[in-house]
Structures are given as structure tokens and as C-alpha cells.
Design a protein around this motif. Sequence first.
Motif, PDB file in Angstrom:
ATOM      1  N   LYS A 155       0.741  -1.213   0.009  1.00 17.05           N
ATOM      2  CA  LYS A 155       0.164  -0.127  -0.076  1.00 17.05           C
ATOM      3  C   LYS A 155       0.866   1.313  -0.055  1.00 17.05           C
ATOM      4  O   LYS A 155       0.677   2.172   0.742  1.00 17.05           O
ATOM      5  CB  LYS A 155      -0.947  -0.004   1.357  1.00 17.05           C
ATOM      6  N   GLY A 156       1.978   1.251  -0.689  1.00 13.96           N
ATOM      7  CA  GLY A 156       2.846   2.422  -1.009  1.00 13.96           C
ATOM      8  C   GLY A 156       3.640   2.808   0.218  1.00 13.96           C
ATOM      9  O   GLY A 156       4.373   3.708   0.180  1.00 13.96           O
ATOM     10  N   LYS A 157       3.852   1.707   0.973  1.00 14.03           N
ATOM     11  CA  LYS A 157       4.711   1.908   2.044  1.00 14.03           C
ATOM     12  C   LYS A 157       5.952   0.798   2.236  1.00 14.03           C
ATOM     13  O   LYS A 157       5.692  -0.103   1.757  1.00 14.03           O
ATOM     14  CB  LYS A 157       3.980   1.904   3.505  1.00 14.03           C
ATOM     15  N   GLN A 158       7.021   1.210   2.677  1.00  8.69           N
ATOM     16  CA  GLN A 158       8.051   0.367   2.684  1.00  8.69           C
ATOM     17  C   GLN A 158       8.206  -0.096   4.284  1.00  8.69           C
ATOM     18  O   GLN A 158       8.289   0.658   5.240  1.00  8.69           O
ATOM     19  CB  GLN A 158       9.437   0.822   2.327  1.00  8.69           C
ATOM     20  N   GLU A 191       7.096   6.170   3.328  1.00  9.68           N
ATOM     21  CA  GLU A 191       6.620   6.082   1.714  1.00  9.68           C
ATOM     22  C   GLU A 191       7.487   5.447   1.023  1.00  9.68           C
ATOM     23  O   GLU A 191       8.801   5.571   0.991  1.00  9.68           O
ATOM     24  CB  GLU A 191       6.314   7.479   1.340  1.00  9.68           C
ATOM     25  N   ASN A 192       7.059   4.232   0.233  1.00 10.28           N
ATOM     26  CA  ASN A 192       7.907   3.708  -0.879  1.00 10.28           C
ATOM     27  C   ASN A 192       8.103   4.601  -1.992  1.00 10.28           C
ATOM     28  O   ASN A 192       6.942   4.849  -2.602  1.00 10.28           O
ATOM     29  CB  ASN A 192       7.351   2.151  -1.299  1.00 10.28           C
ATOM     30  N   VAL A 193       9.251   4.831  -2.489  1.00 11.57           N
ATOM     31  CA  VAL A 193       9.376   5.645  -3.740  1.00 11.57           C
ATOM     32  C   VAL A 193       9.723   4.627  -4.972  1.00 11.57           C
ATOM     33  O   VAL A 193      10.503   3.994  -4.946  1.00 11.57           O
ATOM     34  CB  VAL A 193      10.515   6.736  -3.439  1.00 11.57           C
ATOM     35  N   PRO A 194       8.820   4.414  -5.705  1.00 16.52           N
ATOM     36  CA  PRO A 194       8.987   3.520  -6.819  1.00 16.52           C
ATOM     37  C   PRO A 194       9.918   4.031  -7.889  1.00 16.52           C
ATOM     38  O   PRO A 194      10.093   4.989  -7.970  1.00 16.52           O
ATOM     39  CB  PRO A 194       7.667   3.499  -7.376  1.00 16.52           C
ATOM     40  N   ASP A 225       2.777  -4.588  -3.518  1.00 14.23           N
ATOM     41  CA  ASP A 225       1.974  -3.816  -4.541  1.00 14.23           C
ATOM     42  C   ASP A 225       1.966  -4.269  -6.280  1.00 14.23           C
ATOM     43  O   ASP A 225       1.151  -4.014  -6.762  1.00 14.23           O
ATOM     44  CB  ASP A 225       2.434  -2.292  -4.402  1.00 14.23           C
ATOM     45  N   ARG A 226       3.449  -4.804  -6.257  1.00  8.25           N
ATOM     46  CA  ARG A 226       3.471  -5.257  -7.749  1.00  8.25           C
ATOM     47  C   ARG A 226       3.266  -6.839  -7.973  1.00  8.25           C
ATOM     48  O   ARG A 226       3.658  -7.208  -9.090  1.00  8.25           O
ATOM     49  CB  ARG A 226       4.942  -4.689  -8.204  1.00  8.25           C
ATOM     50  N   GLY A 227       3.474  -7.472  -6.737  1.00  8.88           N
ATOM     51  CA  GLY A 227       3.093  -8.903  -6.922  1.00  8.88           C
ATOM     52  C   GLY A 227       4.562  -9.711  -7.353  1.00  8.88           C
ATOM     53  O   GLY A 227       4.519 -10.348  -8.229  1.00  8.88           O
ATOM     54  N   PHE A 280       3.478  -7.323 -11.483  1.00  7.24           N
ATOM     55  CA  PHE A 280       3.495  -8.815 -12.086  1.00  7.24           C
ATOM     56  C   PHE A 280       2.048  -9.372 -11.632  1.00  7.24           C
ATOM     57  O   PHE A 280       1.862 -10.497 -11.828  1.00  7.24           O
ATOM     58  CB  PHE A 280       4.724  -9.337 -11.316  1.00  7.24           C
ATOM     59  N   ARG A 281       1.259  -8.653 -10.785  1.00  6.32           N
ATOM     60  CA  ARG A 281      -0.035  -9.067 -10.571  1.00  6.32           C
ATOM     61  C   ARG A 281      -0.676  -9.972 -11.653  1.00  6.32           C
ATOM     62  O   ARG A 281      -0.900  -9.340 -12.677  1.00  6.32           O
ATOM     63  CB  ARG A 281      -0.985  -8.247  -9.855  1.00  6.32           C
ATOM     64  N   GLY A 282      -1.228 -11.007 -11.528  1.00  8.28           N
ATOM     65  CA  GLY A 282      -1.933 -11.803 -12.450  1.00  8.28           C
ATOM     66  C   GLY A 282      -0.984 -12.446 -13.247  1.00  8.28           C
ATOM     67  O   GLY A 282      -1.524 -13.316 -14.357  1.00  8.28           O
ATOM     68  N   ARG A 283       0.323 -12.432 -13.301  1.00 12.02           N
ATOM     69  CA  ARG A 283       1.363 -13.077 -14.302  1.00 12.02           C
ATOM     70  C   ARG A 283       2.209 -14.040 -13.686  1.00 12.02           C
ATOM     71  O   ARG A 283       3.498 -14.493 -14.294  1.00 12.02           O
ATOM     72  CB  ARG A 283       2.128 -11.811 -14.810  1.00 12.02           C
ATOM     73  N   GLY A 284       1.885 -14.652 -12.715  1.00 12.60           N
ATOM     74  CA  GLY A 284       2.533 -15.833 -12.074  1.00 12.60           C
ATOM     75  C   GLY A 284       3.610 -15.202 -11.202  1.00 12.60           C
ATOM     76  O   GLY A 284       3.684 -14.063 -10.571  1.00 12.60           O
ATOM     77  N   ILE A 285       4.262 -16.148 -10.531  1.00 12.17           N
ATOM     78  CA  ILE A 285       5.271 -15.865  -9.634  1.00 12.17           C
ATOM     79  C   ILE A 285       6.726 -15.446 -10.544  1.00 12.17           C
ATOM     80  O   ILE A 285       7.143 -16.333 -11.255  1.00 12.17           O
ATOM     81  CB  ILE A 285       5.720 -17.235  -8.698  1.00 12.17           C
TER      82      ILE A 285
END
Length: 151
Positions: A44-47, A69-72, A136-138, A79-84
Motif C-alpha cells: 500500500k505504497g509504504k516500505q 513512503e515507498n518511492v517506486p 503492490d507489484r506482486g 506482475f499481478r496476475g502474471r505468475g510468480i
Amino acid sequence: MIKTLTYYIDKGNDQYEPFYEYAVPQVGVDELYARQLCTYFIMKGKQYELISNECVKDEEILVLKDLGENVPYPNEVDFRGRGIHVEIRLYKEEGRRLTAIPCQTHFEVIRYLLKDVVEVPGVGNLAVTSTEIDEDRGVYVLYVKHLGEED
């Protein structure tokens, strides 16, 4: 046998706030172990940084320090929905992404998370400096540096 993995946030003064929980019926034991090997956690945007990994009866407990805050990075991929996947990034050079490795199981991910040195195709052997799970990115992330490079 493990039943749950619970994240807590260290609020200071021996105050710990439950943050998130995973149960074995929802995720496999292999994923619970993989999560415990990550030194950083993004959600959720935090590290958050792992400061304690504990075992109490059939519960695994991870205590986190809120780093804010996580700075991307500009080149992040969802990668959500694209596997591990395990993504490998240089810990310097603004986290330049070197590769992403698809994995069939979290046991494959564990193989990478346990290593001090990993081979990156086209680059060679690199030293692992830290590990992360980016909710957040899976994706799992290994941060690396060149062998012999100073921190």
C-alpha cells in the motif's frame, strides 16, 4: 505445523500492532517460508523492514519497522496476475532492473532468496545485498551488487 504468518508493526515502547495475516488454507507453506526470507516488505505504497522473525506455537510472526513512503523506480513492472516472479535489480544505479525470472512455485523463489551470490544471464555472478517482497507489484525482488563492490 505452521498455520498462520502474521505481520506486526513495531510502534516503539514494546507496542506491536497487528498489520496483516496469511493463513495456510489461502497460501501454501512454501509461500509463508519465502515471505520470511525477505528483509523488506512493500504494501500500500509504504516500505517496511524486517526487524524480527519469530515462531510461537503454530504461528510465524514477522515484526516490521515502518520506513515510510515507498518511492517506486521509474521502470517498475506490475506482475499481478502474471505468475510468480523474482526480479533482480542493482541496489545502486536507481535500482536498475537486470532481469525477471519466472518461477513455477515459491520453492523456486526460496532457492533465490537463500543465496548470497546469484548468476544473472549476460551479467555474471552478483552478490545479493537484500531481498524484498513487493505486494503492490506482486513480485519478489533481489537487490544485488558486483562482487567485491563496496556498499
